[in-house]
Design an enzyme around this catalytic site. Sequence first.
Site, PDB file in Angstrom:
ATOM      1  N   LYS A 160       0.896  -1.236   0.048  1.00 41.96           N
ATOM      2  CA  LYS A 160      -0.078   0.044  -0.101  1.00 41.96           C
ATOM      3  C   LYS A 160       1.026   1.240  -0.008  1.00 41.96           C
ATOM      4  O   LYS A 160       0.481   2.236  -0.700  1.00 41.96           O
ATOM      5  CB  LYS A 160      -0.930  -0.207   1.251  1.00 41.96           C
ATOM      6  CG  LYS A 160      -2.309  -0.986   0.912  1.00 41.96           C
ATOM      7  CD  LYS A 160      -3.245  -1.017   1.883  1.00 41.96           C
ATOM      8  CE  LYS A 160      -4.489  -1.708   1.470  1.00 41.96           C
ATOM      9  NZ  LYS A 160      -4.676  -3.155   2.275  1.00 41.96           N
ATOM     10  N   TYR A 179      -4.770  -4.104  -8.204  1.00 43.94           N
ATOM     11  CA  TYR A 179      -4.489  -3.996  -6.554  1.00 43.94           C
ATOM     12  C   TYR A 179      -4.209  -5.516  -6.331  1.00 43.94           C
ATOM     13  O   TYR A 179      -3.490  -5.786  -5.318  1.00 43.94           O
ATOM     14  CB  TYR A 179      -5.995  -3.641  -6.165  1.00 43.94           C
ATOM     15  CG  TYR A 179      -5.936  -3.917  -4.607  1.00 43.94           C
ATOM     16  CD1 TYR A 179      -5.002  -2.996  -3.535  1.00 43.94           C
ATOM     17  CD2 TYR A 179      -6.609  -4.946  -3.986  1.00 43.94           C
ATOM     18  CE1 TYR A 179      -5.298  -3.206  -2.343  1.00 43.94           C
ATOM     19  CE2 TYR A 179      -6.553  -5.360  -2.609  1.00 43.94           C
ATOM     20  CZ  TYR A 179      -5.933  -4.482  -1.796  1.00 43.94           C
ATOM     21  OH  TYR A 179      -5.704  -4.662  -0.501  1.00 43.94           O
ATOM     22  N   VAL A 229      -1.185  -9.258   5.194  1.00 46.80           N
ATOM     23  CA  VAL A 229      -1.706 -10.428   5.836  1.00 46.80           C
ATOM     24  C   VAL A 229      -0.789 -11.617   5.053  1.00 46.80           C
ATOM     25  O   VAL A 229      -0.920 -12.846   5.871  1.00 46.80           O
ATOM     26  CB  VAL A 229      -3.221 -10.862   5.467  1.00 46.80           C
ATOM     27  CG1 VAL A 229      -4.005  -9.830   6.146  1.00 46.80           C
ATOM     28  CG2 VAL A 229      -3.428 -10.687   3.837  1.00 46.80           C
TER      29      VAL A 229
HETATM   30  N1  GLN Z   1      -4.751  -8.429  -0.637  1.00 51.04           N
HETATM   31  C1  GLN Z   1      -5.331  -8.436   0.936  1.00 51.04           C
HETATM   32  C2  GLN Z   1      -6.732  -7.822   0.870  1.00 51.04           C
HETATM   33  O1  GLN Z   1      -6.908  -7.125   0.150  1.00 51.04           O
HETATM   34  C3  GLN Z   1      -4.391  -7.368   1.646  1.00 51.04           C
HETATM   35  C4  GLN Z   1      -4.951  -7.170   3.161  1.00 51.04           C
HETATM   36  C5  GLN Z   1      -3.968  -7.029   4.174  1.00 51.04           C
HETATM   37  O2  GLN Z   1      -2.822  -7.412   3.809  1.00 51.04           O
HETATM   38  N2  GLN Z   1      -4.110  -6.519   5.389  1.00 51.04           N
HETATM   39  O3  GLN Z   1      -7.416  -8.364   1.519  1.00 51.04           O
END
Ligand code: GLN
Length: 305
Positions: free
Chosen positions: A64, A189, A259
């Site tokens: 991000k 994304y 995550v």
């Molecule tokens: N690709 C994951 C999502 O959009 C990223 C979220 C995360 O790392 N917190 O759910």
Amino acid sequence: MNTLLEHIISDCRQYTAQGHVATYIPELANVDPDQVGICISLDNGREYFAGDCQAQFTMQSVVKPLILLQALMDSGVDTIHSLVGVEATGKPFDTFNYSDQPLSRTNINPMINTGSIALCTLIHGATYRDRFGRLLELARKLAGNPQLTVNESVYQSEKLTGSKNRALAYLLTAYGMISDPVEEVLDCYFRACSISVTCRDLARIAHIFANHGAHPVTKEQLFPAEYAKYVNATLVTSGMYDGSGEFALNVGFPAKSGVGGGIMGVIPRRMGVGVFAPALDQRGNSVAGIKALEKLSRELDLSIY
Ligand code: GLN
């Protein structure tokens, strides 16, 4: 330094048992939850490692800050700021509970999914594939690693199952905040989230944010210092989602989690840190990763406050 890192890793490995790997992206459920790795990038190219620092994992939300940076470089501060605000939401990263208020820039920021998906529309490129290509180039350049690429199975897995992100993107459309086709925006994304890295890549990227855009070895200014400060400030308030306050208290520097289990830590004017430990707490932050950063911060007095 290596000895200190070894100690930190052996102290923190026990905490992996307190977390769980992400399962809402099915492919992430296959990751070994006991891994813990760390890398630190210091000036003049000195790098220190311990634990599972060779392990590859996907950036997920750690990308991000790069989406924000690319959008800043392409569209400038005013345009970014008029689409996505900077206030902490105090809500989970994938919150869709906007029903008590209309969705607007004031209740999203660049470090939650809704804000980050919106920012993909402010990256330049003839197609969304091109926009992603430029983002990948940026990641390669900042990490000094031309090999960085997408983990195709994680990408496919999230694309197949990402209903919640689709819902968020349609909310952005419904409120007139984006106008491009949802599937194309999301494809950019999802690919970005699936870029595969090691702790070293994260440490190097973090180091450049810590150096306000200047490469720590060549001293080349890769992007304006002003953009690094913008990104770092949003990491302080929102980089660890609804755990950002506690992280500021216990660790005390800008950081971004994902995550996939990665955390990138930016210690302004001092160093970049990358940690990886895929067992997550309820907020989606790496349990052992946070512990490792807490210990590192205490040992080296890294809190900026
Ligand atoms: N690709 C994951 C999502 O959009 C990223 C979220 C995360 O790392 N917190 O759910």
